[in-house]
Write an enzyme that holds these catalytic residues in place. Sequence first.
Site, mmCIF file in Angstrom:
data_model
loop_
_atom_site.group_PDB
_atom_site.id
_atom_site.type_symbol
_atom_site.label_atom_id
_atom_site.label_comp_id
_atom_site.label_asym_id
_atom_site.label_seq_id
_atom_site.Cartn_x
_atom_site.Cartn_y
_atom_site.Cartn_z
ATOM 1 N N ASP A 6 0.816 -1.220 0.000
ATOM 2 C CA ASP A 6 0.000 0.000 0.000
ATOM 3 C C ASP A 6 0.847 1.266 0.000
ATOM 4 O OD1 ASP A 6 0.959 -0.315 2.611
ATOM 5 O OD2 ASP A 6 -0.979 -0.904 3.418
ATOM 6 N N ASN A 34 -7.092 -3.068 14.419
ATOM 7 C CA ASN A 34 -8.479 -3.363 14.047
ATOM 8 C C ASN A 34 -8.580 -4.560 13.101
ATOM 9 O OD1 ASN A 34 -7.518 -2.344 11.650
ATOM 10 N ND2 ASN A 34 -8.894 -0.576 11.558
ATOM 11 N N HIS A 47 -6.892 -4.953 10.251
ATOM 12 C CA HIS A 47 -6.671 -4.701 8.818
ATOM 13 C C HIS A 47 -5.398 -5.376 8.335
ATOM 14 C CE1 HIS A 47 -4.361 -0.594 9.423
ATOM 15 N NE2 HIS A 47 -3.537 -1.592 9.484
ATOM 16 N N GLU A 99 -9.506 -1.970 5.560
ATOM 17 C CA GLU A 99 -10.100 -1.679 6.868
ATOM 18 C C GLU A 99 -11.366 -2.518 7.094
ATOM 19 O OE1 GLU A 99 -8.205 -0.140 8.712
ATOM 20 O OE2 GLU A 99 -7.596 1.859 8.052
HETATM 21 P P1 PGA Z 1 2.352 -1.785 12.754
HETATM 22 O O1 PGA Z 1 1.178 -1.715 11.685
HETATM 23 O O2 PGA Z 1 3.327 -2.790 12.216
HETATM 24 O O3 PGA Z 1 2.916 -0.412 12.760
HETATM 25 O O4 PGA Z 1 1.743 -2.214 14.043
HETATM 26 C C1 PGA Z 1 0.650 -2.884 11.183
HETATM 27 C C2 PGA Z 1 -0.472 -2.558 10.231
HETATM 28 O O5 PGA Z 1 -1.134 -1.519 10.424
HETATM 29 O O6 PGA Z 1 -0.707 -3.338 9.317
#
Ligand code: PGA
Length: 249
Positions: free
Chosen positions: A67, A136, A138, A143
């Site tokens: 992304d 959450n 994702h 999302e």
């Molecule tokens: P993080 O993010 O590795 O910074 O916890 C993971 C994500 O949002 O996929």
Amino acid sequence: MEIVEVSDYDAMSVEAANLVMRHVVQNPSLVLGLATGATPIGTYKYIVDHYKKNRISFKNVHTVNLDEYIGLETTHQNSYATYMKENLFNHLDIPIEQTHIPNGKTSNLIEECERYEELIQSLGGIDLQLLGIGLNGHIGFNEPGVSFDSKTNVIKLAQSTQSANSQYFKDDTKVPTHAITMGISTIMTSKRIVLLVSGKEKADILYKIIYGELNKNVPASILKKHPNVRIIADLEALSVLKEKRSVNS
Ligand code: PGA
């Protein structure tokens, strides 16, 4: 889903880096799907260390990132293009034109999503996809509520994601509200998926992914349907799962 239990963040990073290196040795033209965020930074560090010591070559590897934020120049300090260069690409022998990240600064987002999807297909699909999870649930920036059939698309970032990521935006730049992300079905067509999970704040969501129902509101729950997923998780991330197991046994 296979779960590999490791002691802590460092051990997770070593395990994941070794796995990536093994795959690059076995298949020097690997198509490697990459993630950003805090979780894979240690993995990239170990890959770079290992590369420097052993001179394993990445010159035929292609990478595709999950992304990118919409609206940031690729050179912006918070773009994922910059993150990938600083943490990985600048330190390996991979030609930069073989590293692919959605262009979040394009004037035609629909065309960009189609281009990215076609690019992945033209590379023959993703051999090995690294993933983290958001609090959450994702994956990529897919999302809660997103369709499991989604392909690369534009997504509005959940408020919780914007807050979680705001810590990285040190100057006046606001956290972008939208991003381009590989879709759930794009991710699911990867031949092999490795999910990295570290820390106790991820313990609840990891439990839900493994034992909860398939649920669009927990996008990563779809991984249960994939035939080749390895979860590398540390003890803190596995703490809720272990607690519930010991209560039930
Ligand atoms: P993080 O993010 O590795 O910074 O916890 C993971 C994500 O949002 O996929």
